[in-house]
Design an enzyme around this catalytic site. Structure first.
Site, PDB file in Angstrom:
ATOM      1  N   LYS A  80      -7.695   4.447  -2.032  1.00  0.00           N
ATOM      2  CA  LYS A  80      -6.465   3.670  -2.230  1.00  0.00           C
ATOM      3  C   LYS A  80      -6.657   2.174  -1.981  1.00  0.00           C
ATOM      4  O   LYS A  80      -5.720   1.464  -1.634  1.00  0.00           O
ATOM      5  CB  LYS A  80      -5.313   4.193  -1.353  1.00  0.00           C
ATOM      6  CG  LYS A  80      -5.017   5.679  -1.504  1.00  0.00           C
ATOM      7  CD  LYS A  80      -4.884   6.143  -2.943  1.00  0.00           C
ATOM      8  CE  LYS A  80      -3.705   5.556  -3.674  1.00  0.00           C
ATOM      9  NZ  LYS A  80      -3.660   5.988  -5.104  1.00  0.00           N
ATOM     10  N   GLY A  81      -7.857   1.698  -2.191  1.00  0.00           N
ATOM     11  CA  GLY A  81      -8.118   0.271  -2.014  1.00  0.00           C
ATOM     12  C   GLY A  81      -8.140  -0.486  -3.334  1.00  0.00           C
ATOM     13  O   GLY A  81      -7.973  -1.702  -3.365  1.00  0.00           O
ATOM     14  N   THR A  83     -10.451   1.050  -6.008  1.00  0.00           N
ATOM     15  CA  THR A  83     -11.773   1.381  -6.555  1.00  0.00           C
ATOM     16  C   THR A  83     -11.719   1.760  -8.033  1.00  0.00           C
ATOM     17  O   THR A  83     -12.635   1.455  -8.782  1.00  0.00           O
ATOM     18  CB  THR A  83     -12.438   2.531  -5.761  1.00  0.00           C
ATOM     19  OG1 THR A  83     -11.605   3.692  -5.821  1.00  0.00           O
ATOM     20  CG2 THR A  83     -12.665   2.143  -4.314  1.00  0.00           C
ATOM     21  N   ARG A 161      -8.500  -3.193   1.585  1.00  0.00           N
ATOM     22  CA  ARG A 161      -7.113  -3.601   1.389  1.00  0.00           C
ATOM     23  C   ARG A 161      -6.430  -3.577   2.750  1.00  0.00           C
ATOM     24  O   ARG A 161      -6.854  -2.856   3.650  1.00  0.00           O
ATOM     25  CB  ARG A 161      -6.487  -2.558   0.444  1.00  0.00           C
ATOM     26  CG  ARG A 161      -5.020  -2.704   0.166  1.00  0.00           C
ATOM     27  CD  ARG A 161      -4.598  -1.497  -0.663  1.00  0.00           C
ATOM     28  NE  ARG A 161      -3.202  -1.567  -1.075  1.00  0.00           N
ATOM     29  CZ  ARG A 161      -2.568  -0.572  -1.684  1.00  0.00           C
ATOM     30  NH1 ARG A 161      -3.210   0.549  -1.948  1.00  0.00           N
ATOM     31  NH2 ARG A 161      -1.302  -0.694  -2.024  1.00  0.00           N
ATOM     32  N   GLY A 287       0.156   2.563  -8.707  1.00  0.00           N
ATOM     33  CA  GLY A 287       1.375   1.756  -8.643  1.00  0.00           C
ATOM     34  C   GLY A 287       2.616   2.568  -8.351  1.00  0.00           C
ATOM     35  O   GLY A 287       3.714   2.180  -8.741  1.00  0.00           O
ATOM     36  N   THR A 289       5.820   3.961  -6.396  1.00  0.00           N
ATOM     37  CA  THR A 289       6.739   3.315  -5.464  1.00  0.00           C
ATOM     38  C   THR A 289       6.574   3.938  -4.083  1.00  0.00           C
ATOM     39  O   THR A 289       6.630   5.158  -3.935  1.00  0.00           O
ATOM     40  CB  THR A 289       8.199   3.504  -5.936  1.00  0.00           C
ATOM     41  OG1 THR A 289       8.312   2.961  -7.253  1.00  0.00           O
ATOM     42  CG2 THR A 289       9.163   2.783  -5.017  1.00  0.00           C
TER      43      THR A 289
END
EC number: 2.8.2.-
Length: 329
Positions: A80-81, A83, A161, A287, A289
């Site tokens: 979740k950075g 990649t 991140r 992306g 929410t």
């Protein structure tokens, strides 16, 4: 460690390495196998790894000429950075061939052997770089030693991140697959009243970057590791890709002409400057929410991560300005 921990507590964490062979997973049964960013299946890998298979290369098709080689560069993290965005962007370079799926060789499939791993790779010509990305490598205790034994000059890329937003994004991904899991607030604390953060939960522990980096620096010099900012990969993708191409020894071919900003998703999309087809955007799993998180929980997490972030900045010689970013909000 409590959320108010300072350098001393951070140091204590760093002196508590993962057990041999430990892979970061959460403590709850619902999280036994934390899903990675792409859903690589064993069937896909066995198909890719079979003799004579084409593998998964950059561009639209993989040619029948060239030969399969072990990768010279790896995107090793973090989950979740950013990649996937980085992989898709670097695959636009004609001198890069990369596997689309995550091989998970150095964590889950190491017993299959290097020949299996080589067969998963796409064919390349002389002068082309073979790459793959598996974000869980960064938090796998055995991965640095295993990669070093394959090739000690392997180039490593880590997309990092802000660990607070990374943790929330990680939780959001799991929530989309398992809607019945407890709330973020429940999972984040050992004791909410005392403010004790549960750093054994993978969503939290992955973001203690200094802890994991120490393991890699036992095998690789800093000069062989590139740290890419997941935030700048969104706000200035061409600038970050220039650093990646320089690091890999490639001509700067992927430039601002390759990116189009999608305001709906809030991400840059990739396009080929030479044709008029629609830009390729990341899939619907990107992306998402984020759920609304109690501001007090976010505040406590920021305090928890701060000493680790400072240590990470010192170790890498780079200030990612995550604290600055938060004070601007």
């Amino acid at each position: 460690a409590s959320n108010g921990s300072q350098e001393g507590a951070a140091g204590a964490w760093l002196r508590t390495p993962l057990a041999p062979g430990e892979v970061i997973t959460a403590q709850s049964g619902a999280f036994e196998r934390d899903p990675q960013e792409s859903s690589t299946t064993d069937e896909e890998l066995s198909r890719a790894g079979s003799p004579g298979s084409r593998g998964g290369g950059g561009g639209s098709t993989t040619p029948d000429y060239g030969e399969k080689r072990l990768p010279q560069a790896l995107i090793i993290g973090v989950k979740k950075g950013g990649t996937r965005a980085l992989l898709e962007a670097i695959r636009a370079h004609p001198d890069v061939r990369a596997v689309g799926t995550e091989p998970h060789f150095f964590d889950r499939n190491y017993d299959k052997g290097l020949e299996w791993y080589r067969n998963v790779m796409p064919k390349t010509l002389d002068g082309q770089i073979t790459m793959e990305k598996t974000p869980s490598y960064f938090v796998t205790n055995e991965a640095p030693r295993r990669i070093h034994s394959m090739a000690k000059d392997t180039k490593l890329i880590v997309v990092v991140r802000n660990p607070v937003t990374r943790a929330i994004s990680d939780y959001t991904q799991t929530l989309s697959k398992k809607p019945d899991i407890p709330t973020f607030e429940v999972l984040a604390f050992k004791n909410r009243t005392l403010g004790l953060i549960d750093a054994s939960w993978s969503a939290i522990r992955i973001g203690i970057y200094a802890l994991h980096l120490e393991n890699w620096l036992q095998y690789f010099p800093l000069s062989q590791i590139l740290f890419v900012s997941g935030e700048r990969l969104i706000t200035d993708p061409a600038g970050e890709m220039a650093k990646v191409q320089d690091f890999l020894g490639l001509k700067r071919i992927v430039t601002e002409k390759h990116f189009y900003f999608n305001k709906t998703k809030g991400f840059p999309c990739l396009k080929k400057p030479e044709d008029s087809s629609a830009p390729r955007c990341l899939g619907k799993s990107k992306g998402r929410t984020h759920p609304k998180i109690d501001p007090d929980v976010i505040h406590r997490l920021r305090k928890f991560y701060k000493p680790f972030n400072v240590m990470f900045y010192q170790m890498t010689g780079q200030d990612f300005q995550w604290e600055q970013e938060e004070s601007d909000k």
